[in-house]
Structures are given as C-alpha cells and as structure tokens.
Design a protein around this motif. Structure first.
Motif, PDB file in Angstrom:
ATOM      1  N   ILE A  43      53.660  48.275  95.083  1.00  0.00           N
ATOM      2  CA  ILE A  43      53.076  49.051  96.172  1.00  0.00           C
ATOM      3  C   ILE A  43      51.602  49.318  95.892  1.00  0.00           C
ATOM      4  O   ILE A  43      50.772  49.307  96.812  1.00  0.00           O
ATOM      5  CB  ILE A  43      53.856  50.362  96.380  1.00  0.00           C
ATOM      6  N   VAL A  44      51.257  49.536  94.642  1.00  0.00           N
ATOM      7  CA  VAL A  44      49.850  49.731  94.264  1.00  0.00           C
ATOM      8  C   VAL A  44      49.037  48.497  94.637  1.00  0.00           C
ATOM      9  O   VAL A  44      47.957  48.591  95.242  1.00  0.00           O
ATOM     10  CB  VAL A  44      49.717  50.020  92.754  1.00  0.00           C
ATOM     11  N   LYS A  45      49.539  47.330  94.312  1.00  0.00           N
ATOM     12  CA  LYS A  45      48.829  46.082  94.634  1.00  0.00           C
ATOM     13  C   LYS A  45      48.659  45.923  96.141  1.00  0.00           C
ATOM     14  O   LYS A  45      47.585  45.549  96.621  1.00  0.00           O
ATOM     15  CB  LYS A  45      49.587  44.894  94.054  1.00  0.00           C
ATOM     16  N   ASP A  46      49.718  46.201  96.900  1.00  0.00           N
ATOM     17  CA  ASP A  46      49.647  46.082  98.359  1.00  0.00           C
ATOM     18  C   ASP A  46      48.635  47.059  98.942  1.00  0.00           C
ATOM     19  O   ASP A  46      47.853  46.704  99.844  1.00  0.00           O
ATOM     20  CB  ASP A  46      51.017  46.366  98.976  1.00  0.00           C
ATOM     21  N   ALA A  47      48.638  48.286  98.438  1.00  0.00           N
ATOM     22  CA  ALA A  47      47.736  49.305  98.961  1.00  0.00           C
ATOM     23  C   ALA A  47      46.282  48.974  98.649  1.00  0.00           C
ATOM     24  O   ALA A  47      45.405  49.096  99.511  1.00  0.00           O
ATOM     25  CB  ALA A  47      48.099  50.672  98.373  1.00  0.00           C
ATOM     26  N   VAL A  48      46.019  48.550  97.433  1.00  0.00           N
ATOM     27  CA  VAL A  48      44.648  48.191  97.036  1.00  0.00           C
ATOM     28  C   VAL A  48      44.152  47.006  97.872  1.00  0.00           C
ATOM     29  O   VAL A  48      43.018  46.998  98.363  1.00  0.00           O
ATOM     30  CB  VAL A  48      44.588  47.863  95.533  1.00  0.00           C
ATOM     31  N   GLU A  73      56.684  54.861 101.600  1.00  0.00           N
ATOM     32  CA  GLU A  73      55.933  54.997 100.347  1.00  0.00           C
ATOM     33  C   GLU A  73      54.683  54.118 100.380  1.00  0.00           C
ATOM     34  O   GLU A  73      53.622  54.516  99.900  1.00  0.00           O
ATOM     35  CB  GLU A  73      56.824  54.631  99.164  1.00  0.00           C
ATOM     36  N   ARG A  74      54.803  52.918 100.924  1.00  0.00           N
ATOM     37  CA  ARG A  74      53.640  52.021 101.016  1.00  0.00           C
ATOM     38  C   ARG A  74      52.566  52.639 101.910  1.00  0.00           C
ATOM     39  O   ARG A  74      51.378  52.608 101.583  1.00  0.00           O
ATOM     40  CB  ARG A  74      54.061  50.668 101.576  1.00  0.00           C
ATOM     41  N   GLU A  75      52.976  53.231 103.030  1.00  0.00           N
ATOM     42  CA  GLU A  75      52.031  53.878 103.937  1.00  0.00           C
ATOM     43  C   GLU A  75      51.326  55.045 103.249  1.00  0.00           C
ATOM     44  O   GLU A  75      50.125  55.265 103.445  1.00  0.00           O
ATOM     45  CB  GLU A  75      52.754  54.357 105.194  1.00  0.00           C
TER      46      GLU A  75
END
Length: 224
Positions: A197-202, A158-160
């Motif tokens: 996950i939003v924070k990690d992706a951004v 999901e993170r990817e």
C-alpha cells in the motif's frame, strides 16, 4: 440478630442510604437498589454475616454503576474500565465482578470495540493497520482481537487513507524527488501501512505531482 433502627438518605448522594442500628454510626451504606432488594427497612433484623454480605454486594454494585457511567461518554475496553475503577480505589474482586457483568450483558465487547475503532482510525486518522493494531493493544484489547480487527480492515479504504496521508505529507517535504520519495515512504511505513500500500500511495502521489507540474508548465507556455 441486629435490628435496623433507622434508614437515612445521604444528603449529597440521594441514591445512597445509611442503615443505622443502635449506635450513631451507620451499620452500612448502600445504594437504593440494594436497599430495596434486601428490604433494609426499620424494624427488620439481620445477622452480622448477612450485613457483611450485603455490604460486599453493594461494593460490587457501586463498581458496576461507576463503570456504566464511565461508558456513557464513549465506548471503552475492559482494560480501560478496570483502570478507571482502580483509580476509584475499588477492590480487585469488585472490579472483576463489574467487568464480568458488563461483558455478560454485552455492554462491553472488546472485539466489537476493536472493529469499530479500526474502521474509524482508517477513515479519520489516516493510520495503517499495524499502527491501529498497536493502538488497540495499548488500550487493553487482546492480541488476537487486535489482529482480527486489523485483518478485517478494507484494503481499498486503507489504500485511500494512505494516499490521503501521502498527499498531505508530500507538500511539506524538501529535497529532490528521489529524496522526497524516500522520506514519504518512511513516513507511511511509520504510520503502519503495509509495504504494498505504501508503494501504491507513493506512486499515486508522485504521478499526481508530475501531472500538476506538467499543467503548470503548459500554462506558462500559453502565457508566453
């Protein structure tokens, strides 16, 4: 008792047969499997109640056959099959019978469908678990089965997916970095990704963008 006088194959649908008594109109029309099962042959006799029961069985069987054909294109949920058979104007009890049979034969399995659907949406559509859960419920999967499928999604996958979606979106956003960051977070949240996950992706996308900007700057300095 009503004696069968003739059995005629339908000219358009070769799998169906018209069972005739003394009149011109057929007593009933059945699938060949039903004909064989009940030995609906010339000279055999049945009561009106028996013929009515056979006709009802044929209707249930037709619903089942239609549903199996509908499933040939791709997996479906129980609800999608019900809606399809409703459009074909089958009686509710025949629809229920067909769906129950498909479930008992494990041809239709909403829980398995939900798990596979969730994995595919993460991989190919770059959608988050909340979006996927909602999609599953729209397809008629129960809330519990949809929730279980969403919970089973691999966190790293999901993170990817979020990073991939964020990277594509970042290039089309306008404004200063803070404004673009805000827009990107909103975009990912709307696609159903969890906050962490939003924070990690951004963060990942912005770090990548900053690194690319530094490389471009270094290149310009070398050119000069």
């Amino acid at each position: 008792m009503i004696e069968i006088q003739a059995v005629k194959q339908d000219r358009k649908d070769r799998s169906r047969y018209h069972i005739h008594g003394e009149g011109e109109e057929p007593l009933l029309t059945v699938h060949k499997d039903i004909l064989i099962r009940h030995e609906l042959l010339k000279g055999h006799a049945f009561t009106e109640d028996e013929l009515a029961a056979i006709g009802d069985e044929d209707s249930r069987y037709r619903a089942y056959i239609k549903a199996v054909a509908f499933l040939g294109a791709k997996p479906r949920t129980s609800k999608e099959i019900e809606q399809y058979l409703q459009r074909k104007e089958f009686e509710p009890e025949h629809i229920s019978s067909a769906v129950e049979r498909l479930e008992s034969e494990h041809i239709v399995d909403d829980e398995e469908y939900a798990r596979k659907f969730a994995a595919q949406r993460i991989k190919y559509a770059n959608k988050g678990r909340r979006w996927i859960k909602q999609e599953l419920q729209q397809r008629g999967v129960s809330k519990q089965a949809a929730a279980d499928a969403a919970d089973a999604i691999d966190k790293e996958a999901e993170r990817e997916a979020a990073v991939k979606a964020a990277g594509k979106k970042w290039r089309s956003l306008k404004g200063d970095p803070i404004d673009r960051k805000r827009k990107l977070m909103g975009f990912l949240m709307r696609r159903g990704f969890p906050g962490d996950i939003v924070k990690d992706a951004v963060k990942s996308v912005m770090e990548q963008a900053a690194a690319e900007a530094d490389d471009e700057e270094d290149g310009l300095l070398l050119d000069n």
